[in-house]
Design a protein around this motif. Structure first.
Motif, PDB file in Angstrom:
ATOM      1  N   HIS A  97       0.830  -1.209   0.000  1.00 56.58           N
ATOM      2  CA  HIS A  97       0.000   0.000   0.000  1.00 56.58           C
ATOM      3  C   HIS A  97       0.869   1.267   0.000  1.00 56.58           C
ATOM      4  CE1 HIS A  97      -3.850   1.995   0.630  1.00 56.58           C
ATOM      5  NE2 HIS A  97      -3.278   2.774   1.538  1.00 56.58           N
ATOM      6  N   PHE A  98       1.954   1.254   0.738  1.00 58.24           N
ATOM      7  CA  PHE A  98       2.876   2.391   0.815  1.00 58.24           C
ATOM      8  C   PHE A  98       3.379   2.753  -0.585  1.00 58.24           C
ATOM      9  CE2 PHE A  98       7.397   3.624   2.434  1.00 58.24           C
ATOM     10  CZ  PHE A  98       7.104   4.971   2.298  1.00 58.24           C
ATOM     11  N   THR A  99       3.941   1.762  -1.286  1.00 56.63           N
ATOM     12  CA  THR A  99       4.482   2.041  -2.614  1.00 56.63           C
ATOM     13  C   THR A  99       3.371   2.426  -3.592  1.00 56.63           C
ATOM     14  OG1 THR A  99       6.379   0.607  -2.294  1.00 56.63           O
ATOM     15  CG2 THR A  99       5.718   1.012  -4.565  1.00 56.63           C
ATOM     16  N   GLN A 100       2.238   1.754  -3.483  1.00 58.52           N
ATOM     17  CA  GLN A 100       1.122   2.033  -4.389  1.00 58.52           C
ATOM     18  C   GLN A 100       0.656   3.477  -4.247  1.00 58.52           C
ATOM     19  OE1 GLN A 100      -2.402  -0.152  -3.369  1.00 58.52           O
ATOM     20  NE2 GLN A 100      -3.131  -0.156  -5.467  1.00 58.52           N
ATOM     21  N   GLN A 101       0.505   3.927  -3.014  1.00 61.36           N
ATOM     22  CA  GLN A 101       0.041   5.298  -2.783  1.00 61.36           C
ATOM     23  C   GLN A 101       1.059   6.318  -3.269  1.00 61.36           C
ATOM     24  OE1 GLN A 101      -3.022   6.333  -1.581  1.00 61.36           O
ATOM     25  NE2 GLN A 101      -3.433   4.198  -2.021  1.00 61.36           N
ATOM     26  N   VAL A 102       2.344   6.037  -3.038  1.00 66.37           N
ATOM     27  CA  VAL A 102       3.383   6.955  -3.501  1.00 66.37           C
ATOM     28  C   VAL A 102       3.358   7.031  -5.025  1.00 66.37           C
ATOM     29  CG1 VAL A 102       5.862   7.311  -3.701  1.00 66.37           C
ATOM     30  CG2 VAL A 102       4.882   6.716  -1.501  1.00 66.37           C
ATOM     31  N   ALA A 103       3.176   5.868  -5.678  1.00 65.99           N
ATOM     32  CA  ALA A 103       3.155   5.853  -7.137  1.00 65.99           C
ATOM     33  C   ALA A 103       2.009   6.710  -7.665  1.00 65.99           C
ATOM     34  CB  ALA A 103       3.034   4.422  -7.646  1.00 65.99           C
ATOM     35  N   MET A 104       0.834   6.565  -7.063  1.00 66.46           N
ATOM     36  CA  MET A 104      -0.318   7.351  -7.519  1.00 66.46           C
ATOM     37  C   MET A 104      -0.098   8.839  -7.256  1.00 66.46           C
ATOM     38  SD  MET A 104      -2.303   5.424  -9.090  1.00 66.46           S
ATOM     39  CE  MET A 104      -3.582   6.639  -9.420  1.00 66.46           C
ATOM     40  N   SER A 126      10.650  19.062  -4.969  1.00 67.76           N
ATOM     41  CA  SER A 126      10.015  19.208  -3.654  1.00 67.76           C
ATOM     42  C   SER A 126       8.656  18.527  -3.629  1.00 67.76           C
ATOM     43  CB  SER A 126       9.796  20.681  -3.307  1.00 67.76           C
ATOM     44  OG  SER A 126      10.936  21.437  -3.546  1.00 67.76           O
ATOM     45  N   LEU A 127       7.935  18.579  -4.762  1.00 65.71           N
ATOM     46  CA  LEU A 127       6.564  18.050  -4.782  1.00 65.71           C
ATOM     47  C   LEU A 127       6.520  16.530  -4.633  1.00 65.71           C
ATOM     48  CD1 LEU A 127       5.008  20.422  -7.458  1.00 65.71           C
ATOM     49  CD2 LEU A 127       4.709  20.497  -4.982  1.00 65.71           C
ATOM     50  N   PRO A 128       7.167  15.756  -5.542  1.00 68.05           N
ATOM     51  CA  PRO A 128       7.126  14.301  -5.325  1.00 68.05           C
ATOM     52  C   PRO A 128       7.749  13.891  -3.990  1.00 68.05           C
ATOM     53  CG  PRO A 128       8.556  14.869  -7.183  1.00 68.05           C
ATOM     54  CD  PRO A 128       7.790  16.093  -6.833  1.00 68.05           C
ATOM     55  N   LEU A 129       8.769  14.612  -3.539  1.00 68.26           N
ATOM     56  CA  LEU A 129       9.394  14.253  -2.260  1.00 68.26           C
ATOM     57  C   LEU A 129       8.435  14.498  -1.094  1.00 68.26           C
ATOM     58  CD1 LEU A 129      13.075  15.481  -2.687  1.00 68.26           C
ATOM     59  CD2 LEU A 129      12.172  13.165  -2.786  1.00 68.26           C
ATOM     60  N   ALA A 130       7.732  15.626  -1.132  1.00 74.02           N
ATOM     61  CA  ALA A 130       6.778  15.916  -0.052  1.00 74.02           C
ATOM     62  C   ALA A 130       5.679  14.865  -0.025  1.00 74.02           C
ATOM     63  CB  ALA A 130       6.180  17.301  -0.235  1.00 74.02           C
ATOM     64  N   LEU A 131       5.216  14.445  -1.225  1.00 71.13           N
ATOM     65  CA  LEU A 131       4.136  13.461  -1.270  1.00 71.13           C
ATOM     66  C   LEU A 131       4.613  12.089  -0.779  1.00 71.13           C
ATOM     67  CD1 LEU A 131       2.542  14.717  -4.556  1.00 71.13           C
ATOM     68  CD2 LEU A 131       1.591  14.860  -2.270  1.00 71.13           C
ATOM     69  N   THR A 132       5.897  11.788  -1.004  1.00 66.83           N
ATOM     70  CA  THR A 132       6.457  10.557  -0.453  1.00 66.83           C
ATOM     71  C   THR A 132       6.444  10.617   1.070  1.00 66.83           C
ATOM     72  OG1 THR A 132       7.925  10.454  -2.369  1.00 66.83           O
ATOM     73  CG2 THR A 132       8.446   9.011  -0.531  1.00 66.83           C
ATOM     74  N   LEU A 133       6.763  11.795   1.589  1.00 65.02           N
ATOM     75  CA  LEU A 133       6.774  11.999   3.034  1.00 65.02           C
ATOM     76  C   LEU A 133       5.381  11.809   3.634  1.00 65.02           C
ATOM     77  CD1 LEU A 133       9.414  12.726   4.352  1.00 65.02           C
ATOM     78  CD2 LEU A 133       8.638  15.094   4.547  1.00 65.02           C
ATOM     79  N   VAL A 134       4.368  12.300   2.917  1.00 70.30           N
ATOM     80  CA  VAL A 134       2.983  12.131   3.373  1.00 70.30           C
ATOM     81  C   VAL A 134       2.691  10.649   3.557  1.00 70.30           C
ATOM     82  CG1 VAL A 134       0.560  12.363   2.710  1.00 70.30           C
ATOM     83  CG2 VAL A 134       2.151  14.226   2.243  1.00 70.30           C
ATOM     84  N   GLN A 135       3.053   9.859   2.549  1.00 76.18           N
ATOM     85  CA  GLN A 135       2.751   8.433   2.605  1.00 76.18           C
ATOM     86  C   GLN A 135       3.596   7.710   3.632  1.00 76.18           C
ATOM     87  OE1 GLN A 135       0.117   7.328   1.342  1.00 76.18           O
ATOM     88  NE2 GLN A 135      -0.309   9.204   0.204  1.00 76.18           N
ATOM     89  N   ALA A 179       8.490   7.965  -7.323  1.00 74.19           N
ATOM     90  CA  ALA A 179       7.601   9.136  -7.411  1.00 74.19           C
ATOM     91  C   ALA A 179       8.174  10.158  -8.397  1.00 74.19           C
ATOM     92  CB  ALA A 179       7.425   9.771  -6.036  1.00 74.19           C
ATOM     93  N   MET A 180       9.488  10.381  -8.362  1.00 74.41           N
ATOM     94  CA  MET A 180      10.096  11.374  -9.256  1.00 74.41           C
ATOM     95  C   MET A 180      10.042  10.917 -10.713  1.00 74.41           C
ATOM     96  SD  MET A 180      13.222  13.048  -7.066  1.00 74.41           S
ATOM     97  CE  MET A 180      13.870  11.586  -6.285  1.00 74.41           C
ATOM     98  N   ILE A 181      10.285   9.589 -10.926  1.00 69.75           N
ATOM     99  CA  ILE A 181      10.218   9.067 -12.299  1.00 69.75           C
ATOM    100  C   ILE A 181       8.805   9.240 -12.844  1.00 69.75           C
ATOM    101  CG2 ILE A 181      10.311   6.961 -13.691  1.00 69.75           C
ATOM    102  CD1 ILE A 181      12.541   5.998 -11.744  1.00 69.75           C
ATOM    103  N   LEU A 182       7.810   8.824 -12.062  1.00 70.28           N
ATOM    104  CA  LEU A 182       6.421   8.907 -12.527  1.00 70.28           C
ATOM    105  C   LEU A 182       5.993  10.361 -12.688  1.00 70.28           C
ATOM    106  CD1 LEU A 182       4.869   6.015 -10.456  1.00 70.28           C
ATOM    107  CD2 LEU A 182       5.217   6.097 -12.931  1.00 70.28           C
ATOM    108  N   VAL A 199      -1.348  -0.968 -14.083  1.00 72.66           N
ATOM    109  CA  VAL A 199       0.047  -1.317 -13.821  1.00 72.66           C
ATOM    110  C   VAL A 199       0.206  -1.737 -12.360  1.00 72.66           C
ATOM    111  CG1 VAL A 199       2.403  -0.429 -13.754  1.00 72.66           C
ATOM    112  CG2 VAL A 199       0.854   0.290 -15.584  1.00 72.66           C
ATOM    113  N   LEU A 200      -0.392  -0.954 -11.478  1.00 73.79           N
ATOM    114  CA  LEU A 200      -0.233  -1.229 -10.048  1.00 73.79           C
ATOM    115  C   LEU A 200      -0.911  -2.534  -9.653  1.00 73.79           C
ATOM    116  CD1 LEU A 200      -0.607   2.379  -8.670  1.00 73.79           C
ATOM    117  CD2 LEU A 200       1.402   0.914  -8.489  1.00 73.79           C
ATOM    118  N   ARG A 201      -2.043  -2.856 -10.288  1.00 72.24           N
ATOM    119  CA  ARG A 201      -2.716  -4.099  -9.934  1.00 72.24           C
ATOM    120  C   ARG A 201      -1.895  -5.297 -10.383  1.00 72.24           C
ATOM    121  NH1 ARG A 201      -8.480  -4.273 -11.987  1.00 72.24           N
ATOM    122  NH2 ARG A 201      -8.322  -2.103 -11.372  1.00 72.24           N
TER     123      ARG A 201
END
Lengths: 286, 250
Positions: A97-104, A126-135, A179-182, A199-201
């Motif tokens: 779930h952690f990786t899935q949420q970060v990917a989305m 900063s944006l993808p990194l902050a969202l990784t932090l959220v998850q 997150a940065m790649i996506l 892809v995630l499923r």
């Protein structure tokens, strides 16, 4: 006089030029307060309208685990060879779930914040990194629940629980890179957002969340078996299981899991950062 | 002669509009787009523009709708790549657009803090500037609006807060795209004062506005753009007079 010479003499720079990697890292470090505050604001905003508020952080993975237990544990009976299936399943679900949420979140990170990107200048990573932090914060809450589940289902607290720390650290680095790649891919190709759930499923079913992949790998055709063996999610999920669940015999743990977890974290983390940085000046342009 | 802050050297900006030929949304049309490249139209927005801006200057940009003013400013800010020519700037220009809300679902309060941090201020500086920004924006004059989500603001309120945040920092080059015209008279007065302060701090301010009065009041130099080309560049009164004569004639 030539414009270039005039500009150079007065210390002017080409507008919209991308900074070097070192300079970019320095600017990103300068914005650490922004990244943390942004992450915190996102958490508050996402639960603002729900009655139960941030309690959903814990409920969502629990309900997920319940659904999968009903289907895979009770109906399909994929639990052969695993003594404590509930702990086994919950660990898999929470870690994935952690990786899935970060990917989305990474996929949407630029598109959802276009106003901010177009209005202010800050390192876009900063944006993808902050969202990784959220998850990551959500995962830590989920891990507390997981610890309770594991103990209630009859496991003991052992020294190997300390291994949770490096596993989470490596997975977080991997996720940040992902997150940065996506984020860069989705900034260019907006259709990616529609494609991601599929892809995630597929990734979910190939990561041994509901069943031990050992039962399948031997029968899988060569290239597919290699793919399954070196699937980063298999490494993070199984390492977490061996750390928390004593009834899983350590002897069965494949030796390459730590190597796989480390290499994936470094490749994705470093590669993702460089890949994102290469398009820095293009984010937010029409 | 004072120091140059922006050098624009024979600049051409062309942007591409995807799906310009009336986007049909049927699945068959979508399949067709996957096979053929989608139709693209090119808009040549800025043609061979050259000028130099100096520190302490406020430059008004005028011209009819679609004359390329915003595109030129976005290129100076580095938000739009040039097709030909170059733009050199001192520091990172800051662009204040019409699109006012930063993060719509967050409160004004959070927007102020996040905006300051994103511009590179430290948490301590942000705390020190916070009250000043709220007072300047005048958001709280009619009650406690700063603790409401920004999506509940009127467009004028959002633009005011947005300008107050950006103006809290000293910029080498500040670009204001019609942001000032949305505020009421008192706010316009405050922001014109702030623009003068920024100029005294050796900054350069670009201002796009359809209110010629606001350009006459704040800028001593004006550039008139028409069809992407510079028609006239000089003292504000001279240029605005010529522009007004031109618009009356049409």
């Amino acid at each position: 006089m030539e414009a270039v010479q005039l500009a150079r003499r007065h210390g002017l720079n080409l507008s919209g030029r991308r900074p070097g990697v070192g300079e970019y890292l320095r600017r990103l470090w300068d914005r650490r307060a922004f990244i943390v505050t942004f992450a915190r604001a996102k958490v508050t905003a996402s639960y603002a309208s729900a009655t139960l508020g941030s309690f959903w952080t814990v409920i969502t993975p629990l309900v997920n685990a319940g659904v999968y237990y009903l289907i895979f544990g009770v109906l399909l009976g994929t639990d052969h060879g695993v003594t404590n299936f509930i702990a086994y399943l919950c660990t898999g679900v929470f870690v994935f779930h952690f990786t899935q949420q970060v990917a989305m979140a990474g996929t949407r990170s630029i598109a959802d914040n276009l106003n901010l990107v177009r209005a202010l200048h800050f390192p876009r990573a900063s944006l993808p990194l902050a969202l990784t932090l959220v998850q990551l914060q959500q995962l830590l809450a989920a891990l507390a629940v997981l610890a309770a589940i594991v103990l209630v289902t009859g496991e003991r607290l052992t020294w190997s629980w300390l291994l949770v720390v490096p596993v989470v650290a490596l997975q977080t680095l991997f996720n940040a890179g992902l997150a940065m790649i996506l984020a860069r891919l989705a900034a260019r190709t907006t259709d990616l957002k529609q494609l991601m759930p599929f892809v995630l499923r597929t990734w979910l079913y190939g990561s041994g969340v509901f069943y031990s992949l050992d039962n399948f790998i031997d029968d899988a055709p060569g290239p597919l078996a290699v793919l399954l063996n070196w699937n980063p999610m298999v490494a993070y999920i199984d390492l977490m299981r061996y750390a928390l669940i004593e009834s899983l015999p350590d002897a069965r743990m494949p030796g390459h899991l730590w190597l796989s977890a480390l290499v994936w974290a470094l490749v994705a983390g470093l590669g993702g950062f460089l890949f994102f940085w290469q398009a820095e000046e293009e984010y937010g342009r029409e | 002669m004072s120091e140059p802050t922006v050098i624009v050297d024979s600049l051409d900006v062309v942007y591409q509009v995807r799906g310009a030929a009336g986007r049909v949304t049927s699945p068959i049309a979508a399949l067709g787009r996957m096979v053929r490249r989608p139709p693209r139209r090119e808009v040549h927005a800025v043609r061979n523009v050259t000028f130099t801006a100096y520190e302490g200057q406020a430059i008004g940009l005028i011209g009819t709708n679609g004359s390329g003013k915003s595109t030129l400013l976005r290129t100076i800010a580095g938000l739009q790549p040039p097709r030909r020519g170059r733009v050199f700037t001192r520091g990172q220009p800051s662009f204040l657009g019409v699109n006012a809300a930063l993060m719509r679902d967050l409160t004004g309060e959070r927007n102020v803090v996040l905006g300051c941090l994103a511009m590179g201020m430290s948490p301590a500086e942000t705390r020190a500037k916070y009250q000043e920004i709220v007072d300047f924006s005048g958001i709280n004059e009619k009650g406690d609006f700063i603790s409401l989500p920004m999506r509940t603001y009127s467009s004028g309120m959002a633009a005011r807060l947005r300008f107050a945040i950006a103006a809290a920092k000293t910029h080498d080059v500040l670009i204001i795209d019609e942001a000032l015209t949305t505020g009421d008279a008192r706010f316009q007065k405050r922001s014109e004062d702030r623009v003068r302060e920024l100029r005294r701090a050796a900054g350069t301010v670009f201002l796009v506005s359809h209110a010629n009065r606001s350009i006459r009041d704040t800028c001593e130099r004006a550039i008139w753009l028409e069809s992407g080309e510079i028609r006239l560049d000089g003292p504000t009164d001279e240029v605005v007079d010529a522009y007004e004569a031109y618009t009356r004639k049409r």
